[in-house]
Motif scaffolding. Sequence first.
Motif, PDB file in Angstrom:
ATOM      1  N   PHE A 149      -3.060  21.639  -8.929  1.00  0.00           N
ATOM      2  CA  PHE A 149      -3.931  21.502  -7.763  1.00  0.00           C
ATOM      3  C   PHE A 149      -5.200  22.337  -7.904  1.00  0.00           C
ATOM      4  O   PHE A 149      -6.257  21.932  -7.446  1.00  0.00           O
ATOM      5  CB  PHE A 149      -3.176  21.856  -6.476  1.00  0.00           C
ATOM      6  N   ARG A 150      -5.105  23.494  -8.564  1.00  0.00           N
ATOM      7  CA  ARG A 150      -6.309  24.313  -8.819  1.00  0.00           C
ATOM      8  C   ARG A 150      -7.222  23.627  -9.831  1.00  0.00           C
ATOM      9  O   ARG A 150      -8.431  23.539  -9.620  1.00  0.00           O
ATOM     10  CB  ARG A 150      -5.906  25.687  -9.345  1.00  0.00           C
ATOM     11  N   GLU A 151      -6.639  23.182 -10.938  1.00  0.00           N
ATOM     12  CA  GLU A 151      -7.449  22.604 -12.016  1.00  0.00           C
ATOM     13  C   GLU A 151      -8.211  21.364 -11.572  1.00  0.00           C
ATOM     14  O   GLU A 151      -9.308  21.099 -12.044  1.00  0.00           O
ATOM     15  CB  GLU A 151      -6.576  22.272 -13.232  1.00  0.00           C
TER      16      GLU A 151
ATOM     17  N   SER B  95      -9.292  20.825  -8.526  1.00  0.00           N
ATOM     18  CA  SER B  95     -10.098  21.210  -7.357  1.00  0.00           C
ATOM     19  C   SER B  95      -9.556  20.667  -6.038  1.00  0.00           C
ATOM     20  O   SER B  95     -10.317  20.241  -5.174  1.00  0.00           O
ATOM     21  CB  SER B  95     -11.546  20.742  -7.554  1.00  0.00           C
ATOM     22  N   MET B  96      -8.255  20.711  -5.865  1.00  0.00           N
ATOM     23  CA  MET B  96      -7.647  20.270  -4.612  1.00  0.00           C
ATOM     24  C   MET B  96      -7.100  21.439  -3.797  1.00  0.00           C
ATOM     25  O   MET B  96      -6.757  21.277  -2.632  1.00  0.00           O
ATOM     26  CB  MET B  96      -6.506  19.285  -4.894  1.00  0.00           C
ATOM     27  N   MET B  97      -7.017  22.620  -4.389  1.00  0.00           N
ATOM     28  CA  MET B  97      -6.396  23.764  -3.727  1.00  0.00           C
ATOM     29  C   MET B  97      -7.136  24.158  -2.450  1.00  0.00           C
ATOM     30  O   MET B  97      -6.505  24.419  -1.425  1.00  0.00           O
ATOM     31  CB  MET B  97      -6.343  24.927  -4.714  1.00  0.00           C
ATOM     32  N   GLU B  98      -8.466  24.199  -2.498  1.00  0.00           N
ATOM     33  CA  GLU B  98      -9.242  24.559  -1.314  1.00  0.00           C
ATOM     34  C   GLU B  98      -8.995  23.579  -0.172  1.00  0.00           C
ATOM     35  O   GLU B  98      -8.873  23.981   0.982  1.00  0.00           O
ATOM     36  CB  GLU B  98     -10.729  24.627  -1.638  1.00  0.00           C
ATOM     37  N   ASP B  99      -8.923  22.282  -0.502  1.00  0.00           N
ATOM     38  CA  ASP B  99      -8.652  21.271   0.525  1.00  0.00           C
ATOM     39  C   ASP B  99      -7.290  21.503   1.158  1.00  0.00           C
ATOM     40  O   ASP B  99      -7.140  21.445   2.375  1.00  0.00           O
ATOM     41  CB  ASP B  99      -8.693  19.857  -0.074  1.00  0.00           C
TER      42      ASP B  99
ATOM     43  N   ILE C 190      -1.054  11.613   2.339  1.00  0.00           N
ATOM     44  CA  ILE C 190      -1.978  12.217   1.376  1.00  0.00           C
ATOM     45  C   ILE C 190      -3.393  11.906   1.853  1.00  0.00           C
ATOM     46  O   ILE C 190      -3.743  10.739   2.036  1.00  0.00           O
ATOM     47  CB  ILE C 190      -1.733  11.669  -0.037  1.00  0.00           C
ATOM     48  N   PRO C 191      -4.218  12.932   2.087  1.00  0.00           N
ATOM     49  CA  PRO C 191      -5.582  12.703   2.587  1.00  0.00           C
ATOM     50  C   PRO C 191      -6.409  11.859   1.615  1.00  0.00           C
ATOM     51  O   PRO C 191      -6.229  11.944   0.391  1.00  0.00           O
ATOM     52  CB  PRO C 191      -6.166  14.115   2.709  1.00  0.00           C
ATOM     53  N   PRO C 192      -7.320  11.045   2.149  1.00  0.00           N
ATOM     54  CA  PRO C 192      -8.137  10.163   1.301  1.00  0.00           C
ATOM     55  C   PRO C 192      -8.893  10.897   0.196  1.00  0.00           C
ATOM     56  O   PRO C 192      -8.980  10.403  -0.932  1.00  0.00           O
ATOM     57  CB  PRO C 192      -9.114   9.516   2.289  1.00  0.00           C
ATOM     58  N   HIS C 193      -9.439  12.092   0.488  1.00  0.00           N
ATOM     59  CA  HIS C 193     -10.208  12.800  -0.532  1.00  0.00           C
ATOM     60  C   HIS C 193      -9.307  13.268  -1.688  1.00  0.00           C
ATOM     61  O   HIS C 193      -9.771  13.428  -2.808  1.00  0.00           O
ATOM     62  CB  HIS C 193     -10.998  13.968   0.061  1.00  0.00           C
ATOM     63  N   ILE C 194      -8.029  13.474  -1.427  1.00  0.00           N
ATOM     64  CA  ILE C 194      -7.105  13.829  -2.506  1.00  0.00           C
ATOM     65  C   ILE C 194      -6.682  12.562  -3.256  1.00  0.00           C
ATOM     66  O   ILE C 194      -6.586  12.560  -4.479  1.00  0.00           O
ATOM     67  CB  ILE C 194      -5.901  14.620  -1.960  1.00  0.00           C
TER      68      ILE C 194
END
Length: 108
Positions: A6-8, A10-14, A88-92
């Motif tokens: 999730f970090r790699e 760029s989903m962790m912040e979301d 699961i959110p659309p941006h993810i």
Amino acid sequence: MRWNFFREFSMMEDLEREKLYPVVIEVNVKYIKELRLFDRFVINSRYWIESNYIVSDHKAVCEGQKTTMMKAKVKMLLVSEDRIVYDIPPHIREVFSAEEPVIAHKGE
């Protein structure tokens, strides 16, 4: 491994902003060959979405022999602090539709 994934990508912040947590709900592991103490190996992981699950396949491959030592399939859901399962959110979802995320982890 899931946190690195999730970090790699760029989903962790979301996830932190939305207070959603990837929770493992199912694991299927097949041990094929023995890994011995100090064996060097790489775990190759592939991620995708099935319905509302984030699914991953993992293979541990011994570096010297190029032999698959272990295979695993993991299913995750996104859950809130209140233990409510979220879609699961659309941006993810976009991360998964843009490419099939793959990551390699070295181990010893």
